[in-house]
Structure formats: C-alpha cells, structure tokens
Design an enzyme around this catalytic site. Sequence first.
Site, PDB file in Angstrom:
ATOM      1  CG  ASP A  34     -72.807 -76.714 -49.092  1.00  0.00           C
ATOM      2  OD1 ASP A  34     -73.709 -76.070 -49.643  1.00  0.00           O
ATOM      3  OD2 ASP A  34     -72.662 -77.944 -49.266  1.00  0.00           O
ATOM      4  CB  VAL A 100     -81.946 -77.307 -49.646  1.00  0.00           C
ATOM      5  CG1 VAL A 100     -82.601 -77.002 -48.302  1.00  0.00           C
ATOM      6  CG2 VAL A 100     -81.012 -78.509 -49.530  1.00  0.00           C
ATOM      7  CG  HIS A 104     -79.768 -72.199 -49.669  1.00  0.00           C
ATOM      8  ND1 HIS A 104     -80.942 -72.883 -49.914  1.00  0.00           N
ATOM      9  CD2 HIS A 104     -78.892 -72.627 -50.609  1.00  0.00           C
ATOM     10  CE1 HIS A 104     -80.770 -73.689 -50.945  1.00  0.00           C
ATOM     11  NE2 HIS A 104     -79.546 -73.545 -51.393  1.00  0.00           N
ATOM     12  CG  MET A 105     -76.387 -65.459 -50.772  1.00  0.00           C
ATOM     13  SD  MET A 105     -76.151 -63.850 -49.948  1.00  0.00           S
ATOM     14  CE  MET A 105     -77.729 -63.073 -50.222  1.00  0.00           C
TER      15      MET A 105
HETATM   16  P1  5GP Z   1     -79.059 -75.656 -53.699  1.00  0.00           P
HETATM   17  O1  5GP Z   1     -78.672 -76.621 -54.783  1.00  0.00           O
HETATM   18  O2  5GP Z   1     -80.436 -75.936 -53.159  1.00  0.00           O
HETATM   19  O3  5GP Z   1     -78.866 -74.213 -54.081  1.00  0.00           O
HETATM   20  O4  5GP Z   1     -78.014 -75.874 -52.529  1.00  0.00           O
HETATM   21  C1  5GP Z   1     -78.238 -76.743 -51.459  1.00  0.00           C
HETATM   22  C2  5GP Z   1     -76.907 -76.863 -50.728  1.00  0.00           C
HETATM   23  O5  5GP Z   1     -77.166 -77.408 -49.451  1.00  0.00           O
HETATM   24  C3  5GP Z   1     -75.927 -77.792 -51.428  1.00  0.00           C
HETATM   25  O6  5GP Z   1     -74.725 -77.069 -51.687  1.00  0.00           O
HETATM   26  C4  5GP Z   1     -75.718 -78.927 -50.426  1.00  0.00           C
HETATM   27  O7  5GP Z   1     -74.399 -79.407 -50.386  1.00  0.00           O
HETATM   28  C5  5GP Z   1     -76.136 -78.286 -49.113  1.00  0.00           C
HETATM   29  N1  5GP Z   1     -76.688 -79.210 -48.131  1.00  0.00           N
HETATM   30  C6  5GP Z   1     -77.639 -80.161 -48.348  1.00  0.00           C
HETATM   31  N2  5GP Z   1     -77.926 -80.817 -47.205  1.00  0.00           N
HETATM   32  C7  5GP Z   1     -77.139 -80.256 -46.247  1.00  0.00           C
HETATM   33  C8  5GP Z   1     -76.974 -80.514 -44.853  1.00  0.00           C
HETATM   34  O8  5GP Z   1     -77.614 -81.385 -44.262  1.00  0.00           O
HETATM   35  N3  5GP Z   1     -76.084 -79.740 -44.180  1.00  0.00           N
HETATM   36  C9  5GP Z   1     -75.353 -78.754 -44.806  1.00  0.00           C
HETATM   37  N4  5GP Z   1     -74.499 -78.056 -44.055  1.00  0.00           N
HETATM   38  N5  5GP Z   1     -75.488 -78.489 -46.121  1.00  0.00           N
HETATM   39  C10 5GP Z   1     -76.359 -79.231 -46.831  1.00  0.00           C
END
Ligand code: 5GP
Length: 117
Positions: A34, A100, A104-105
Amino acid sequence: MSEHSEGCIFCRIIAGEFGTSFVAETDDVVAFDDVSPQAPTHILVVPRRHVASVRELVRDDDRLWGEMLEVANRAALERGLADSGYRLVTNSGPDSGQEVFHLHMHVMGGSKLGRLG
Ligand code: 5GP
Ligand code: ZN
C-alpha cells in the site's frame, strides 16, 4: 464487469504501468505494498480482473476469493507475519470508506493492531 476499467489505478498497476513489484502473485491475483501504509506491513491483494468490490462477488467466484486468500497468506508469510499474525480487511461501499473501486483485501501486521469495534 470489464477486464480493464478505464482510468482505474489498480488496473494500471496490474498492467505494469508503474513498474510496481509484487510481493506475491498467481495467474489471477497480485499483491503489492500500500502506498500509504496504516501498519508496519500493509499489503493489498488484488484480482487482475476488474471487480468493483466484494459486493459484486457471487458463489461462483469462490475460486477467485480462495485465490485471494492464498495470495494474502503467501504475502504475509513472505513478510514474516505468519507467526506474529495479521488482519485481513476488505471495504465495500461508502460507509466502509472504500476509496479505490477495484476489489482488494488489505493485509496488515507487524505490530499490535487496534481492536475492531
Ligand atoms: P480502500 O479505502 O479503498 O479500502 O483502500 C484503498 C487503499 O489503496 C488505501 O489504503 C490507499 O492507501 C491505497 N492506494 C491508493 N492509491 C494507491 C496507489 O496508487 N498505489 C498503491 N500501492 N496503493 C494505493
Ligand atoms: Zn481496476
């Protein structure tokens, strides 16, 4: 459900646009760090196929979900978390804070995590 959702950041990572290295991978699933870790180890396990969230999964997706679990466990093992432990989380929809919209997990560990609830 399209194979590649236009503009999706995770689809672009999976396509190799940024040269991201994978902690673990299979034919259908990848794991990478992440960008904004919320724990000492914070890995994302992501299907190569674009699926918006766990809400779209049905019984027939059991193989994909199982493969995500396998990759999560392998990534945790790779990072030395097998014995100390780790948390698996997947967010779905606005109240969960999902940011996003490519399934994803989260795999989090490496220190004592706060209690849930
Ligand atoms: P959500 O809130 O959708 O469950 O988690 C999305 C995760 O994706 C967040 O922890 C955020 O830091 C990560 N994330 C967002 N954009 C990117 C990126 O461009 N690259 C990576 N490696 N992680 C990302
Ligand atoms: Zn995507």
